[in-house]
Write a protein that holds these residues in place. Structure first.
Motif, mmCIF file in Angstrom:
data_model
loop_
_atom_site.group_PDB
_atom_site.id
_atom_site.type_symbol
_atom_site.label_atom_id
_atom_site.label_comp_id
_atom_site.label_asym_id
_atom_site.label_seq_id
_atom_site.Cartn_x
_atom_site.Cartn_y
_atom_site.Cartn_z
ATOM 1 N N SER A 1 1.249 -26.942 -7.319
ATOM 2 C CA SER A 1 1.078 -27.779 -8.510
ATOM 3 C C SER A 1 2.046 -27.294 -9.584
ATOM 4 N N VAL A 2 2.526 -28.215 -10.404
ATOM 5 C CA VAL A 2 3.384 -27.858 -11.529
ATOM 6 C C VAL A 2 2.836 -28.565 -12.765
ATOM 7 N N ILE A 3 2.669 -27.804 -13.861
ATOM 8 C CA ILE A 3 2.034 -28.320 -15.075
ATOM 9 C C ILE A 3 2.938 -28.059 -16.266
ATOM 10 N N LEU A 4 3.142 -29.070 -17.093
ATOM 11 C CA LEU A 4 3.889 -28.942 -18.337
ATOM 12 C C LEU A 4 2.886 -28.982 -19.477
ATOM 13 N N SER A 5 2.810 -27.892 -20.251
ATOM 14 C CA SER A 5 1.821 -27.779 -21.325
ATOM 15 C C SER A 5 2.507 -27.641 -22.674
ATOM 16 N N VAL A 6 1.780 -27.998 -23.729
ATOM 17 C CA VAL A 6 2.288 -27.863 -25.101
ATOM 18 C C VAL A 6 1.201 -27.215 -25.954
ATOM 19 N N PRO A 7 1.590 -26.480 -26.998
ATOM 20 C CA PRO A 7 0.584 -25.901 -27.902
ATOM 21 C C PRO A 7 -0.262 -27.009 -28.531
ATOM 22 N N ASP A 8 -1.556 -26.761 -28.625
ATOM 23 C CA ASP A 8 -2.445 -27.791 -29.178
ATOM 24 C C ASP A 8 -2.659 -27.646 -30.681
ATOM 25 N N GLY A 9 -1.977 -26.660 -31.317
ATOM 26 C CA GLY A 9 -2.101 -26.472 -32.754
ATOM 27 C C GLY A 9 -3.288 -25.633 -33.161
ATOM 28 N N ALA A 10 -4.107 -25.267 -32.222
ATOM 29 C CA ALA A 10 -5.302 -24.479 -32.518
ATOM 30 C C ALA A 10 -5.309 -23.170 -31.743
ATOM 31 N N GLY A 11 -4.121 -22.744 -31.320
ATOM 32 C CA GLY A 11 -4.028 -21.491 -30.578
ATOM 33 C C GLY A 11 -4.173 -21.647 -29.085
ATOM 34 N N GLY A 12 -4.368 -22.863 -28.635
ATOM 35 C CA GLY A 12 -4.501 -23.102 -27.199
ATOM 36 C C GLY A 12 -3.396 -24.004 -26.678
ATOM 37 N N TRP A 13 -3.641 -24.607 -25.533
ATOM 38 C CA TRP A 13 -2.658 -25.449 -24.878
ATOM 39 C C TRP A 13 -3.301 -26.754 -24.424
ATOM 40 N N SER A 14 -2.512 -27.802 -24.384
ATOM 41 C CA SER A 14 -2.956 -29.060 -23.781
ATOM 42 C C SER A 14 -1.919 -29.489 -22.757
ATOM 43 N N THR A 15 -2.371 -30.175 -21.719
ATOM 44 C CA THR A 15 -1.476 -30.600 -20.643
ATOM 45 C C THR A 15 -0.703 -31.841 -21.052
ATOM 46 N N GLU A 16 0.614 -31.727 -21.045
ATOM 47 C CA GLU A 16 1.487 -32.859 -21.367
ATOM 48 C C GLU A 16 1.768 -33.705 -20.136
#
Length: 212
Positions: free
Chosen positions: A48-63
């Motif tokens: 699996s390959v996942i592209l993530s971005v910072p969620d602005g709250a110190g975590g990550w969200s999947t783009e």
């Protein structure tokens, strides 16, 4: 999914339509302007390959993500079909740095089977090349070149399987693959048949290369 920040892109800016190539080699090169390499490798048997971005709250969200992609094939790429982002498939002609092709295949034909194995011979014989996958054509060459949908003699399978018979009476290099009917091209099978007594009688043009 458990480590979305495993490898972070260096600072960079690209215009609309431009692309950045990232090699998944485990080398961990991430300097702007230099060839980029991740600190992980992609599994050839599926991964699996996942592209993530910072969620602005110190975590990550999947783009974006491609989860559980299938086993990979040498010199064949896999990804989203251009113009149909929800469709995934194999691309027999990789296009790094460009848009993905608009057509893909989902399965590959099995390679054909040779009735006689490579080796040394002193009498002529009949070689039968048989298809294994229903609906896949056989493509073969006798000049040492690599067979492909664009090169070689094609034997159409129609709706079943097919075979072809060749008379081998001198040193010969026979290469064959299977392809067609919406399937990807199989790996190429190569057998070299050597007639020792005739080697000295043959010119270089009679034997274009040595494979197998």
């Amino acid at each position: 999914l458990e480590d979305p920040g495993q490898w972070i892109f260096p600072s960079a800016s690209i215009a609309p339509g431009q692309r950045i190539i990232v090699f998944a080699t485990g080398k961990d090169w991430r300097i702007s302007g230099v060839e980029l390499h991740t600190n992980f490798k992609l599994g050839t048997g599926g991964d699996s390959v996942i592209l993530s971005v910072p969620d602005g709250a110190g975590g990550w969200s999947t783009e974006d993500s491609i989860l559980d992609y299938p086993p990979q094939v040498t010199d064949v790429s896999y990804g989203r079909v251009s113009g149909a982002p929800d469709a995934l498939g194999y691309f027999e002609t990789p296009t790094p740095g460009q848009a993905n092709p608009s057509t893909s295949v989902s399965i590959f034909a099995e390679p054909p089977v040779f009735s006689v194995n490579r080796g040394y011979f002193d009498t002529p014989f009949t070689l039968t090349i048989s298809g294994v996958t229903t609906g896949a054509n056989i493509i073969y060459t006798t000049d040492g070149s690599r067979p492909s949908p664009a090169n070689g003699t094609r034997v159409n399978a129609d709706s079943g399987t097919t075979s072809v018979e060749l008379t081998i009476n001198h040193t010969s290099i026979i290469r064959a693959c299977s392809s067609g009917n919406g399937m990807g091209t199989s790996r190429v099978i190569t057998h070299t048949y050597l007639f020792a007594e005739k080697v000295l009688q043959q010119s270089a043009s009679d034997v274009p290369g040595v494979y197998g």
